[in-house]
Scaffold this active site. Structure first.
Site, PDB file in Angstrom:
ATOM      1  N   ALA A   1       0.846  -1.192   0.000  1.00  0.00           N
ATOM      2  CA  ALA A   1       0.000   0.000   0.000  1.00  0.00           C
ATOM      3  C   ALA A   1       0.880   1.240   0.000  1.00  0.00           C
ATOM      4  O   ALA A   1       2.107   1.160  -0.039  1.00  0.00           O
ATOM      5  CB  ALA A   1      -0.927  -0.014   1.221  1.00  0.00           C
ATOM      6  N   SER A   2       0.254   2.386   0.058  1.00  0.00           N
ATOM      7  CA  SER A   2       1.004   3.643  -0.017  1.00  0.00           C
ATOM      8  C   SER A   2       1.874   3.871   1.211  1.00  0.00           C
ATOM      9  O   SER A   2       2.928   4.493   1.112  1.00  0.00           O
ATOM     10  CB  SER A   2       0.032   4.812  -0.173  1.00  0.00           C
ATOM     11  OG  SER A   2      -0.884   4.845   0.915  1.00  0.00           O
ATOM     12  N   LEU A   3       1.458   3.346   2.371  1.00  0.00           N
ATOM     13  CA  LEU A   3       2.198   3.590   3.607  1.00  0.00           C
ATOM     14  C   LEU A   3       2.997   2.385   4.082  1.00  0.00           C
ATOM     15  O   LEU A   3       3.974   2.553   4.816  1.00  0.00           O
ATOM     16  CB  LEU A   3       1.231   4.015   4.724  1.00  0.00           C
ATOM     17  CG  LEU A   3       0.351   5.236   4.468  1.00  0.00           C
ATOM     18  CD1 LEU A   3      -0.465   5.559   5.704  1.00  0.00           C
ATOM     19  CD2 LEU A   3       1.185   6.434   4.046  1.00  0.00           C
ATOM     20  N   ALA A   4       2.614   1.187   3.706  1.00  0.00           N
ATOM     21  CA  ALA A   4       3.253  -0.005   4.269  1.00  0.00           C
ATOM     22  C   ALA A   4       3.091  -1.186   3.320  1.00  0.00           C
ATOM     23  O   ALA A   4       2.389  -1.102   2.303  1.00  0.00           O
ATOM     24  CB  ALA A   4       2.636  -0.336   5.632  1.00  0.00           C
ATOM     25  N   GLN A   5       3.748  -2.281   3.680  1.00  0.00           N
ATOM     26  CA  GLN A   5       3.589  -3.543   2.966  1.00  0.00           C
ATOM     27  C   GLN A   5       3.510  -4.675   3.976  1.00  0.00           C
ATOM     28  O   GLN A   5       3.969  -4.537   5.117  1.00  0.00           O
ATOM     29  CB  GLN A   5       4.730  -3.756   1.978  1.00  0.00           C
ATOM     30  CG  GLN A   5       6.107  -3.837   2.576  1.00  0.00           C
ATOM     31  CD  GLN A   5       7.190  -3.791   1.501  1.00  0.00           C
ATOM     32  OE1 GLN A   5       7.206  -2.925   0.632  1.00  0.00           O
ATOM     33  NE2 GLN A   5       8.122  -4.753   1.557  1.00  0.00           N
ATOM     34  N   VAL A   6       2.941  -5.808   3.551  1.00  0.00           N
ATOM     35  CA  VAL A   6       2.666  -6.908   4.473  1.00  0.00           C
ATOM     36  C   VAL A   6       3.359  -8.169   3.978  1.00  0.00           C
ATOM     37  O   VAL A   6       3.274  -8.513   2.788  1.00  0.00           O
ATOM     38  CB  VAL A   6       1.146  -7.153   4.596  1.00  0.00           C
ATOM     39  CG1 VAL A   6       0.873  -8.326   5.534  1.00  0.00           C
ATOM     40  CG2 VAL A   6       0.455  -5.891   5.102  1.00  0.00           C
TER      41      VAL A   6
ATOM     42  N   ASP B   1     -11.613   3.990   6.464  1.00  0.00           N
ATOM     43  CA  ASP B   1     -10.949   3.657   5.195  1.00  0.00           C
ATOM     44  C   ASP B   1     -11.468   2.317   4.668  1.00  0.00           C
ATOM     45  O   ASP B   1     -10.700   1.396   4.428  1.00  0.00           O
ATOM     46  CB  ASP B   1      -9.432   3.607   5.388  1.00  0.00           C
ATOM     47  CG  ASP B   1      -8.692   3.499   4.058  1.00  0.00           C
ATOM     48  OD1 ASP B   1      -9.263   3.873   3.016  1.00  0.00           O
ATOM     49  OD2 ASP B   1      -7.538   3.019   4.048  1.00  0.00           O
TER      50      ASP B   1
END
Length: 620
Positions: A207-212, A358
């Site tokens: 995503a724009s802020l993080a990754q999993v 969101d």
């Protein structure tokens, strides 16, 4: 220049010798002139080669030196690096925004020979402007991706804008595994291999802020999802936010009607919350607590560890909530999924007064119920990404409930007055903006009595939201013409976006999500089924507020006050009347939905046997 005229080249050497002799006869101080003259001799007087050629030889060297100095400053001087990147990023978005605003001005000012030509021109202008902004946001990344995601979720923006921005939900660049390891070690204090087995270096989501990433947690032995913030995000967050605000300020200055400064203010307020994963863990815990006494299909993954930039939580395997094939393979009724989604979000908004801000299909999973589940159905709705929640105060929540209840009542002069009254209380909506605001709520053309001059009479307007049948071609064409043909409607949208409280916009976003998922799931019940669920929760919210208010009066004046008792009974009766009416309509719609599904099963069986019957009943 030196007190004598320059001589022509013929006899120039004789002239120089005579000047030397005269100078040598003078006292010592006057010999400074000789040195000056020798400088002239080596430069302007005896230089046959043009001076620009000598400077031209130095220019590449100077460029190389300047480039090297700039590179060193960029790599080793943070202020210089931030300033350079800020100028580049700001120019990208600024150019896109200004070109778009100019494009709109030119398009709106032109004359068109037909409605079809006008519709086409307006639609193309929306698409061109949206694509310019999309290109700039993708080039900048980070915070700018988040800006585009906000725009994609604004249901009052033209369709071309929201559809163009929608790919930003999954078009984000992942951070390298090496950088992720460094961030994890810095924040957790333990290397990744020491805490996890089978840590997958490839993220399952970015995503724009993080990754999993998926891994097995050594201490507990559980499969976990490890959410890691992009390391560069914090470094450039402040400068990016400042650039967003400056760019939107430019647009407002040059084109006052196209104002989006509120969007920058919203991001400035919300982004720090979304970037703090400890805040996200606290939101998840609060949501679990608020639904703990309710029998619901909602499930929130357990949080194992949380720091500001690292979040380790339970890994949930499931399918997208709108994946009809997955639902059919698990024997999950898609009608019940749509109903449960509506109940979950309406519970958050109207009863809890605190809701997920969101919501989109990427943040929702569906899975069969595991052992020990509290779900009343054979599935659970898993809600992810709890970084941003909004609270909604009691007054706003109750007034919004009353506004919604007025929309399900049949149109009359008093009901139409109530609709405008509560629209003003809820969203600061003046009478001239009310039709656009109502359309954003209902997703349909204006209801009966909304417009003083309805204009297009090619279709029958509904008296209330309960009367809304499937949208006809005539109604859709009327909406397209209304949006495309009037510049004032677009400006009204911008005005609404400025005026309406952010929380109300987020509630509209929830409404749009539920409505969109009901359509994507190809439910067999009526399209107003989810509206009835909302109406029941609105009635409950209004009744609970009346109940508390009247109980408080009773404690102050005494329980035997006849006026208070009669008022209490009237409020209770209004609630029961709405609740019972909606419940009866729900039952009728559910029976009809079962009939539609059974008919599809029979037709599928006739053509393709049991396999075809099951696929037909599942909407496939």
């Amino acid at each position: 220049m030196f007190g004598f005229p320059l001589q022509p080249r013929v006899g120039l050497n004789l002239h120089r010798r005579s000047v030397y002799r005269e100078v040598l006869k003078q006292p010592q101080p006057h010999r400074k002139f000789l040195r000056t003259f020798r400088i002239i001799k080596g430069s302007s007087v005896n230089n046959d080669r043009p001076r620009w050629k000598e400077h031209g030889r130095l220019l590449p060297v100077l460029c190389i030196l300047a480039g090297t100095a700039a590179w060193v400053a960029y790599e080793h001087c943070q202020p210089f690096k931030h300033t350079t990147l800020a100028l580049i990023r700001c120019s990208r978005v600024g150019v896109a925004a200004i070109l778009g605003a100019v494009d709109y001005k030119i398009t709106f000012s032109r004359k068109y020979s037909s409605d079809e030509e006008l519709n086409q021109a307006y639609s193309e202008c929306h698409s061109r402007s949206a694509k310019r902004v999309l290109t700039a946001l993708l080039a900048n990344g980070g915070v700018f991706i988040k800006l585009g995601q906000h725009m994609a979720s604004m249901i009052v923006l033209p369709r071309e804008w929201t559809e163009t921005m929608r790919p930003l939900q999954d078009q984000c660049e992942p951070t390298s595994y090496h950088d992720i390891q460094d961030l994890f070690l810095k924040d957790i204090g333990t290397p990744v291999p020491e805490l996890f087995d089978d840590f997958d270096p490839n993220p399952i989501g970015v995503a724009s802020l993080a990754q999993v990433h998926i891994a097995r947690h050594r201490p507990s032995g559980r499969m976990v999802a490890v959410k890691l913030q992009h390391p560069h995000l914090a470094e450039f967050c402040d400068i990016d936010m400042k650039m967003v605000e400056i760019t939107l300020g430019w647009v407002k200055y040059w084109f006052p009607h196209f104002e989006f400064t509120w969007l920058g203010e919203e991001m400035r307020s919300n982004l720090p919350k979304e970037m703090d994963f400890m805040h996200e863990a606290a939101n998840a815990a609060r949501t679990v607590a608020e639904f703990s006494k309710i029998r619901t299909s909602l499930y929130i993954p357990d949080v194992i560890t949380a720091t500001k930039r690292v979040l380790i939580m339970e890994y949930i395997q499931g399918g997208r909530v709108d994946d009809l094939g997955y639902l059919a393979s698990c024997g999950i009724d898609r009608n019940k999924v749509a109903i449960e989604l509506s109940r979950i979000f309406n519970q958050m908004v109207f009863i809890n007064g605190w809701f997920h801000a969101d919501p989109h299909p990427g943040n929702l999973l569906i899975r069969p119920t595991p052992s020990g589940s509290r779900s009343p159905h054979n599935f659970e709705v898993v809600l992810l990404d709890h970084g941003l929640y909004f609270d909604i105060d009691t007054e706003l929540r109750v007034n919004y409930g009353k506004f919604w209840l007025s929309l399900i009542e049949a149109a009359s002069p008093s009901i139409n007055a109530d609709r405008r009254k509560y629209a003003q209380l809820v969203g600061n909506i003046d009478p001239d903006l009310y039709p656009v605001f109502e359309a954003a709520i209902t997703g349909r053309a204006a209801l009966e009595g909304t417009l003083e001059d309805p204009g297009d009479c090619s279709f029958k307007r509904a008296s209330s939201m309960i009367d809304l049948n499937s949208q006809s071609e005539e109604e859709m064409e009327a909406i397209r013409k209304a949006v495309a043909q009037q510049e004032g409607i677009l400006l009204s949208v911008f005005t609404i976006l400025r005026r309406v409280p952010r929380r109300v916009l987020m509630v509209l976003k929830l409404n749009d999500l539920v409505r969109g998922l009901d359509f994507a799931l190809k439910t067999t019940h009526s399209n107003i089924r989810v509206f009835l669920i909302t109406a029941k929760y609105c009635a409950l919210a209004v009744w609970e507020d009346d109940h508390k208010r009247l109980r408080k009066i009773m404690r102050a004046t005494g329980i035997f006050s006849l006026s208070v008792i009669s008022q209490y009974f009237i409020c209770w009766w209004k609630y029961r009347k709405v609740y019972t009416k909606c419940t009866v309509m729900e039952k009728i719609m559910d029976i009809n939905a079962f009939y539609v599904k059974a008919t599809a099963w029979i037709l599928g069986f006739q053509h393709m046997g049991f396999a075809g019957a099951n696929r037909a009943a599942a909407g496939l």
